[in-house]
Design a protein around this motif. Sequence first.
Motif, PDB file in Angstrom:
ATOM      1  N   ASP A 124       0.774  -1.224   0.348  1.00  9.35           N
ATOM      2  CA  ASP A 124      -0.108  -0.159  -0.286  1.00  9.35           C
ATOM      3  C   ASP A 124       1.066   1.409  -0.130  1.00  9.35           C
ATOM      4  N   ARG A 125       1.698   1.677   0.750  1.00 11.30           N
ATOM      5  CA  ARG A 125       2.896   2.454   0.585  1.00 11.30           C
ATOM      6  C   ARG A 125       4.075   2.364   0.091  1.00 11.30           C
ATOM      7  N   PHE A 126       4.548   1.250  -1.038  1.00 12.33           N
ATOM      8  CA  PHE A 126       5.170   1.840  -2.353  1.00 12.33           C
ATOM      9  C   PHE A 126       4.980   1.441  -3.502  1.00 12.33           C
ATOM     10  N   ASP A 127       5.293   2.569  -3.924  1.00 14.70           N
ATOM     11  CA  ASP A 127       5.396   1.725  -5.909  1.00 14.70           C
ATOM     12  C   ASP A 127       6.515   0.478  -5.913  1.00 14.70           C
ATOM     13  N   LEU A 128       6.720  -0.463  -6.273  1.00 14.88           N
ATOM     14  CA  LEU A 128       7.575  -1.066  -6.664  1.00 14.88           C
ATOM     15  C   LEU A 128       8.024  -1.542  -8.237  1.00 14.88           C
ATOM     16  N   VAL A 129       9.357  -0.512  -7.863  1.00 13.27           N
ATOM     17  CA  VAL A 129       9.878  -0.603  -9.225  1.00 13.27           C
ATOM     18  C   VAL A 129      11.618  -0.968  -9.180  1.00 13.27           C
ATOM     19  N   GLY A 130      11.170  -1.113 -10.415  1.00 10.53           N
ATOM     20  CA  GLY A 130      12.179  -2.702 -11.148  1.00 10.53           C
ATOM     21  C   GLY A 130      12.743  -1.670 -12.211  1.00 10.53           C
ATOM     22  N   PHE A 131      13.962  -2.027 -12.079  1.00  9.70           N
ATOM     23  CA  PHE A 131      15.011  -1.979 -13.126  1.00  9.70           C
ATOM     24  C   PHE A 131      15.975  -2.702 -14.228  1.00  9.70           C
ATOM     25  N   ASP A 132      16.302  -2.768 -15.120  1.00 10.98           N
ATOM     26  CA  ASP A 132      17.708  -3.426 -15.714  1.00 10.98           C
ATOM     27  C   ASP A 132      18.609  -1.872 -16.198  1.00 10.98           C
ATOM     28  N   PRO A 133      19.689  -2.800 -15.038  1.00  6.91           N
ATOM     29  CA  PRO A 133      20.226  -2.072 -14.854  1.00  6.91           C
ATOM     30  C   PRO A 133      21.462  -1.368 -16.527  1.00  6.91           C
ATOM     31  N   ARG A 134      22.397  -0.607 -16.083  1.00  9.34           N
ATOM     32  CA  ARG A 134      22.822  -0.461 -17.325  1.00  9.34           C
ATOM     33  C   ARG A 134      23.592  -1.751 -18.130  1.00  9.34           C
ATOM     34  N   GLY A 135      23.597  -1.619 -19.176  1.00  9.76           N
ATOM     35  CA  GLY A 135      24.368  -2.669 -20.145  1.00  9.76           C
ATOM     36  C   GLY A 135      23.597  -4.522 -19.769  1.00  9.76           C
ATOM     37  N   VAL A 136      22.726  -3.774 -18.826  1.00  6.61           N
ATOM     38  CA  VAL A 136      21.467  -5.265 -18.621  1.00  6.61           C
ATOM     39  C   VAL A 136      20.558  -5.301 -19.608  1.00  6.61           C
TER      40      VAL A 136
END
Length: 501
Positions: A124-136
Amino acid sequence: MALRHGRTISLLTVGAVTTVLTALTPVTAFAAGGDALQPYAQQELRWERCDADGPARFECAKVTVPLDYADPAGRTIDIAISRIRAGSAKQRHGALLMNPGGPGVSGLGLPVEIQPLLSAGVRDRFDLVGFDPRGVGRSAPIGCGLTADERVPYHPYKAETFATDVARARSVADKCWAKAGDTLPHITTRNTARDMDVVRAALGERKISYFGYSYGTYLGAVYTQMFPRRADRFVLDSALDPALAWRGTLRAAAPGAELAFTRWTEWAAARDAVYGLGATAAKVRKAFWDLVAHADRTPVPTEGGALSGDDIRLRYADFVRVEAVTPWIAALKAAADGGPAGPAAFDAGAVRAADAIDAADNQAAMTWAVFCGDTRDWPRDPEQYRRDAVRDRARYPMAGDLGANVQPCAFWKRPAAEPATVVDNDADALIVQNQWDPQATLVMARGMRRALHGARMVTVAGGEGHGVVVAGPSCASADVDRYLTTGRLPAKDRTCTGQVQ
């Protein structure tokens, strides 16, 4: 050192996501002196559904960042990010950025994978944010065109094969620089931390919260050092010692493997009536090394192919899971004695030495790009690796030579443009750690705790395997939930009893 749980999310549309620039409010501004980066803070992200077959709330976008932060007006790359919005607009605290380890593992699918492991209050409290690091993955991926053998990070040391080991390490370095030499100098943890801060700004957040696993704990610690005033609630699961990066990290697994092996011999000896490996720890130890010696002479038949003694040692990470590894060793011993072929393996859930990087060329390339590019401390003389491998194997017979043997970093063409980050700060962070972790050992986690003076550490006594939060409920779950939902850390470091389920 990477997350092995959960399904991989197909990101069919993320390649079509575009980024445009528009003004944001001053809250996203970078620190004084960072005016050249302001255009990157002023991005308006265009979110689209990641996958027609995935959850409707799972969105993807791209964030543009400089390839070289020393030249912000130069070449740019796009960082692929994803999110699931907070469940409650009223209770929303901010964004929880996440990294699954590696280095070189895609994190785009993490919001979907991690969501079931977090409480409703956190969701409820957080937007869950994923990412591919640079190069990935989908963030300007690099590759080296490596063979399957070149993608394996650990090779046992033998005098008669050392020249081959040196040639392999040199080949990896040469191939990587030939294929990605214009990008490699910029693939570092420090630059990924800078990317994280651009993502923070582009999301419109004054501060960012964070969940990092394995290598992701190091990335998170580097962020707290570089951007201390922008770090909010940081959870570090299965932490690495930042002072060891990176050759020290590879070598530091060996003492932990020896402790786990000793514990296993005692456990198996207490159950000799079941497994027949010996009634004392000394007898179990002898039975194991006799098996290894036999397998080196005559590989042991298994359903997945014959195993040499080195093949068995390469499974050192499995020995933290005593109940799973013992019947496997007993079956191998029976096969070596003329019985039926042993099982090829067992699913202990641990990250195995030979599988510490993914088979994909991208992840292998990223592993060496980060390990070799982060620090200038790699020896350049192959003979130094030989001496260390011999010395470490004598001291830690199970795995000492594996992390000490020669690596591509000995032949990396350029040393790191920046020195490795010295982590030494008062960051507000929660470290959670299994007592018996074969990759990020308890000793390593304590090194992270020393570096982050404001942190607290919760150790799961008897906890087995690499990962606490990522493995499901444990006695540390309440601490993680309380910290993320309220910002309150435990009053002091503590040890709890409760095996990860």
